[in-house]
Design a protein around this motif. Structure first.
Motif, PDB file in Angstrom:
ATOM      1  N   ALA A 691      -1.260   6.470   6.599  1.00  0.00           N
ATOM      2  CA  ALA A 691       0.014   6.121   5.957  1.00  0.00           C
ATOM      3  C   ALA A 691       0.308   7.047   4.782  1.00  0.00           C
ATOM      4  O   ALA A 691       1.461   7.480   4.589  1.00  0.00           O
ATOM      5  CB  ALA A 691      -0.029   4.666   5.492  1.00  0.00           C
ATOM      6  N   ALA A 692      -0.719   7.371   3.990  1.00  0.00           N
ATOM      7  CA  ALA A 692      -0.504   8.253   2.839  1.00  0.00           C
ATOM      8  C   ALA A 692      -0.182   9.672   3.290  1.00  0.00           C
ATOM      9  O   ALA A 692       0.672  10.351   2.690  1.00  0.00           O
ATOM     10  CB  ALA A 692      -1.743   8.241   1.939  1.00  0.00           C
ATOM     11  N   GLU A 693      -0.858  10.138   4.345  1.00  0.00           N
ATOM     12  CA  GLU A 693      -0.555  11.478   4.885  1.00  0.00           C
ATOM     13  C   GLU A 693       0.898  11.554   5.339  1.00  0.00           C
ATOM     14  O   GLU A 693       1.607  12.542   5.064  1.00  0.00           O
ATOM     15  CB  GLU A 693      -1.482  11.782   6.061  1.00  0.00           C
ATOM     16  N   LYS A 694       1.339  10.531   6.039  1.00  0.00           N
ATOM     17  CA  LYS A 694       2.732  10.495   6.496  1.00  0.00           C
ATOM     18  C   LYS A 694       3.680  10.493   5.305  1.00  0.00           C
ATOM     19  O   LYS A 694       4.706  11.193   5.297  1.00  0.00           O
ATOM     20  CB  LYS A 694       2.957   9.258   7.347  1.00  0.00           C
ATOM     21  N   GLY A 695       3.339   9.736   4.275  1.00  0.00           N
ATOM     22  CA  GLY A 695       4.175   9.684   3.081  1.00  0.00           C
ATOM     23  C   GLY A 695       4.276  11.026   2.383  1.00  0.00           C
ATOM     24  O   GLY A 695       5.357  11.423   1.911  1.00  0.00           O
ATOM     25  N   VAL A 696       3.150  11.755   2.308  1.00  0.00           N
ATOM     26  CA  VAL A 696       3.171  13.081   1.690  1.00  0.00           C
ATOM     27  C   VAL A 696       4.096  14.007   2.477  1.00  0.00           C
ATOM     28  O   VAL A 696       4.908  14.744   1.892  1.00  0.00           O
ATOM     29  CB  VAL A 696       1.740  13.662   1.627  1.00  0.00           C
ATOM     30  N   ARG A 697       3.981  13.979   3.806  1.00  0.00           N
ATOM     31  CA  ARG A 697       4.852  14.838   4.630  1.00  0.00           C
ATOM     32  C   ARG A 697       6.323  14.500   4.410  1.00  0.00           C
ATOM     33  O   ARG A 697       7.178  15.399   4.298  1.00  0.00           O
ATOM     34  CB  ARG A 697       4.491  14.675   6.106  1.00  0.00           C
ATOM     35  N   GLU A 698       6.638  13.208   4.331  1.00  0.00           N
ATOM     36  CA  GLU A 698       8.037  12.801   4.138  1.00  0.00           C
ATOM     37  C   GLU A 698       8.543  13.229   2.766  1.00  0.00           C
ATOM     38  O   GLU A 698       9.698  13.681   2.628  1.00  0.00           O
ATOM     39  CB  GLU A 698       8.154  11.285   4.303  1.00  0.00           C
ATOM     40  N   CYS A 699       7.700  13.117   1.748  1.00  0.00           N
ATOM     41  CA  CYS A 699       8.117  13.545   0.404  1.00  0.00           C
ATOM     42  C   CYS A 699       8.346  15.055   0.354  1.00  0.00           C
ATOM     43  O   CYS A 699       9.321  15.531  -0.257  1.00  0.00           O
ATOM     44  CB  CYS A 699       7.061  13.150  -0.625  1.00  0.00           C
ATOM     45  N   LEU A 700       7.457  15.800   0.971  1.00  0.00           N
ATOM     46  CA  LEU A 700       7.622  17.255   0.988  1.00  0.00           C
ATOM     47  C   LEU A 700       8.871  17.651   1.775  1.00  0.00           C
ATOM     48  O   LEU A 700       9.583  18.599   1.401  1.00  0.00           O
ATOM     49  CB  LEU A 700       6.386  17.907   1.604  1.00  0.00           C
TER      50      LEU A 700
END
Length: 713
Positions: A691-700
């Motif tokens: 979930a955190a990896e996905k969140g980082v990608r979405e923020c970037l």
């Protein structure tokens, strides 16, 4: 010298005659030099000097367990002070009679005559109170009462008292001598032996618990035998009891003999204390809950069980062990025993384990009332008693954080018991095997709730493996062990394994207990939690939870924790099925009633509050969701700690809402922190990491779109 004073010497025994110092005939001195290889305790020397140079007139007590170096430190201090004093006298203080005798001999050296030894001793005390430049060492004192009226109170001289008993407040200030830290102990061994093997020195220092006498004994053995530290370790593993019976040179008492003196003193003074020490000998050298023996006294020897009947009796028992310095620490919550004390005592019990001798001791106990009945106990019986105590100690509600910390404290002791079983050192009956399985399962589920997922999984898998070897497939105890592992695998994100385990349990409960039985309903509740994370199974999860909620309301009522859990889970399913009106109604009610029942900060209520925040997010109430998630994260960090998996879930949830509110920078920072903590804690395979990896990608991606928009404008 210690053994001779206590056992062989008559009451009127006096120390060797005084000798003149080499540099002046006027000096009176009978203090022997410390051992040649005495380890220089620089910090303790500084503290001794600081305390004695204050000129308060009070003595200084050097106390600690046998073999920690009290006498050698006192002798080394005297050696350093010899050139600056005119009188130095070592007094054998093992009893009041021997202390008086030693002081009377000093009186004869000072030409102080009197009809009796006691009156001469008191004249010495009066004389020294008016003189300067002297040093007395009251060595191996037993009690403060033995030395009353025998210790000069004056700033003109210095008095050191060595004792295992720390209770000398009326006479002296106290300096507690601790064992050497591992690094210092390992360095001592390398220097003493002339061996540079760092790994072996550190391992041996750990085995010997940093006890100076044991370190010196090991070092001397290596030097005398021409072997290295690794060789000694191998001999220690195979012949520990024999090695600990050996001294370390001329007139040096062995580790075993030093500790045996304390054991014998305790046994004569308080039988319950000796029995408690035997129980502790079969636990790990780690903190033990102070009240553990009192939780299940029925498994203990009679004297100890009687002492544990009330808190004062247990306090008196612990106090006796403290007076003998056989506990390395004791607080209002915990007690702890040194590893070597446990090893020596365990070896003693094992050596006494000959069946014929046990039969004779048991017979003697029967016909001679007052004898220690536990002296005939076998190793297996002590281990079984320890196992029963640990099982009683873990019986705290698994959802109570106090139970989590208790489980963490009990774990090393459970592992110690397991080593006796795994190594074949103790023969367990089926009953004890089952109890061990249950203990590991309950420890595992509590550590799982505290956030220690890796240890919890290992414990629960071990528990189930033992249970499957000893229990039938339909035994409720085996079903409980299976449930514990299912909860852990669910928490780790192994959904298919968790589903299979829950379905296996549920089929047995439905067949044997019926659809409405509490265990059946609870298992349905747990299974639904797995199914709701599988998108294709969401409708099935809703049907399960509707049945669970209906049954809970009918059998337990609304104001019950289990009912609230089911309602919360039904609300989560409704949210994921986009029935947000029902989801909000359920979540709001659960948080309101849960706060009233458990309090706002209870971990379960924080789960329910988190779900309410997620419902608000799904409804588009982002400000409300942000406020709730921020509150949950703050409280979880406070109650559970920053690295607990639930706290990491809250970090991800809050970051998600921040991103939706447009605060991409803050969201990215929170996601990155979540990645770091998840990687350190439960690993990259956990759903929170994904979930955190996905969140980082979405923020970037958001940042890239914003940067691209600015460039085009």
């Amino acid at each position: 010298m210690e053994l001779r004073t206590r056992h062989d010497a008559p009451a009127e025994y006096t120390p060797p005659p005084a000798t003149a110092a080499p540099d002046t005939d006027a000096q009176i001195w009978n203090i022997p030099a410390p051992v040649k290889k005495f380890s220089n305790r620089r910090a303790e020397f500084r503290r001794i000097g600081t305390i004695l140079m204050r000129g308060s007139g009070r003595a200084l007590l050097l106390c600690g367990m046998g073999g920690v170096g009290k006498t050698q430190l006192a002798l080394a201090y005297a050696q350093r002070r010899r050139s600056s004093v005119t009188l130095g006298w070592r007094i054998s203080a093992g009893s009041r009679a021997s202390a008086i005798s030693s002081l009377a001999e000093l009186g004869r050296q000072l030409n102080l005559s009197s009809p009796t030894a006691e009156s001469t001793a008191k004249k010495v005390v009066e004389s020294l109170s008016e003189r300067e430049g002297w040093l007395l060492i009251f060595d191996d004192a037993r009690t403060c009462e033995d030395l009353l009226d025998l210790v000069p109170v004056t700033s003109g001289g210095q008095v050191l008292i060595t004792s295992r008993n720390p209770q000398f407040d009326r006479l002296a200030e106290t300096l507690l001598l601790q064992v050497f830290p591992q690094e210092e102990a390992a360095r001592f061994l390398r220097n003493r032996v002339g061996d540079t093997d760092q790994d072996s020195s550190e391992e041996l220092a750990t085995r010997l618990g940093g006890l100076p006498l044991a370190l010196e004994q090991a070092g001397a053995y290596c030097r005398d035998s021409g072997i290295g530290l690794r060789d000694y370790l191998q001999r220690y593993d195979s012949s520990r009891a024999r090695l600990l019976r050996q001294g370390s040179g001329l007139n040096r008492v062995s580790v075993e003999a030093t500790l045996e003196l304390s054991f014998d003193w305790v046994a004569r003074r308080n039988l319950a204390a000796m029995q408690l020490l035997r129980v502790l000998a079969f636990m790990a050298p780690a903190e033990v809950p102070r009240n553990l023996p009192a939780i299940n006294p029925s498994v203990l020897p009679r004297a100890l069980a009687h002492a544990c009947a009330d808190v004062v009796g247990l306090d008196e028992t612990i106090a006796t062990l403290l007076q003998a310095s056989l506990l390395t620490s004791a607080t209002a919550e915990h007690i702890r025993v040194h590893q070597l004390i446990s090893d020596v005592l365990r070896d003693r019990i094992t050596a006494d384990g000959n069946r014929r001798l046990r039969w004779l001791r048991g017979l003697r106990t029967t016909f001679l009332p007052g004898r220690d009945s536990s002296s005939s106990w076998s190793v297996s019986r002590w281990v079984n008693a320890t196992l029963a105590l640990l099982w009683a100690g873990v019986q705290v509600d698994e959802r109570d954080p106090d139970g989590w910390s208790r489980a963490a404290t009990l774990l090393p002791h459970a592992e110690k018991v397991w080593t006796y079983l795994a190594n074949g050192g103790v023969t367990f009956r089926k009953k004890e095997m089952i109890l061990a399985a249950q203990l590991f399962g309950e420890l595992g589920i509590r550590l799982f709730r505290s956030g220690d997922y890796a240890v919890a999984e290992e414990l629960c898998r071990r528990a189930l493996r033992i249970g499957q070897e000893t229990l039938s497939d339909t035994d409720p105890r085996l079903l409980r062990l299976t449930n514990c592992l299912a909860q852990v695998t669910h928490g780790l994100g192994n959904l298919n394994e968790a589903k299979d385990l829950y379905e296996q349990i549920l089929s047995v409960y439905r067949r044997d207990y019926g659809e409405d039985h509490s265990d059946t309903i609870q298992t349905m509740n747990d299974l639904g939690g797995v199914l709701m994370e599988l998108d294709e199974r969401l409708p099935h999860a809703r049907r399960i939870y509707e049945q669970v909620v209906s049954t809970r309301l009918r059998t337990l009522g609304e104001r019950n924790v289990h009912t609230l859990m089911a309602m919360n889970n039904l609300g989560k399913v409704c949210r994921r099925l986009h029935d947000l009106s029902t989801a909000r109604t359920l979540a709001t009610k659960v948080v309101r009633v849960g706060s009233e029942l458990l309090g706002e900060e209870h971990p379960d209520n924080l789960v329910w509050m988190n779900n309410l925040a997620e419902v608000s997010r799904a409804r588009g109430d982002l400000e409300e969701a942000h406020t709730l998630h921020q509150k949950v994260l703050t409280l979880r960090r406070k109650v559970l700690g920053e690295t607990h998996p639930a706290s990491i879930v809250s970090m991800n949830n809050l970051a998600r809402v921040m991103r939706l509110l447009g605060d991409t920078t803050a969201a990215l920072q929170l996601y990155e922190e979540s990645l770091r903590l998840t990687r350190q804690g439960v690993g990259e395979g956990h759903p929170s990491f994904t979930a955190a990896e996905k969140g980082v990608r979405e923020c970037l991606a958001d940042r890239h779109r914003l940067d691209g928009g600015n460039d085009s404008s």
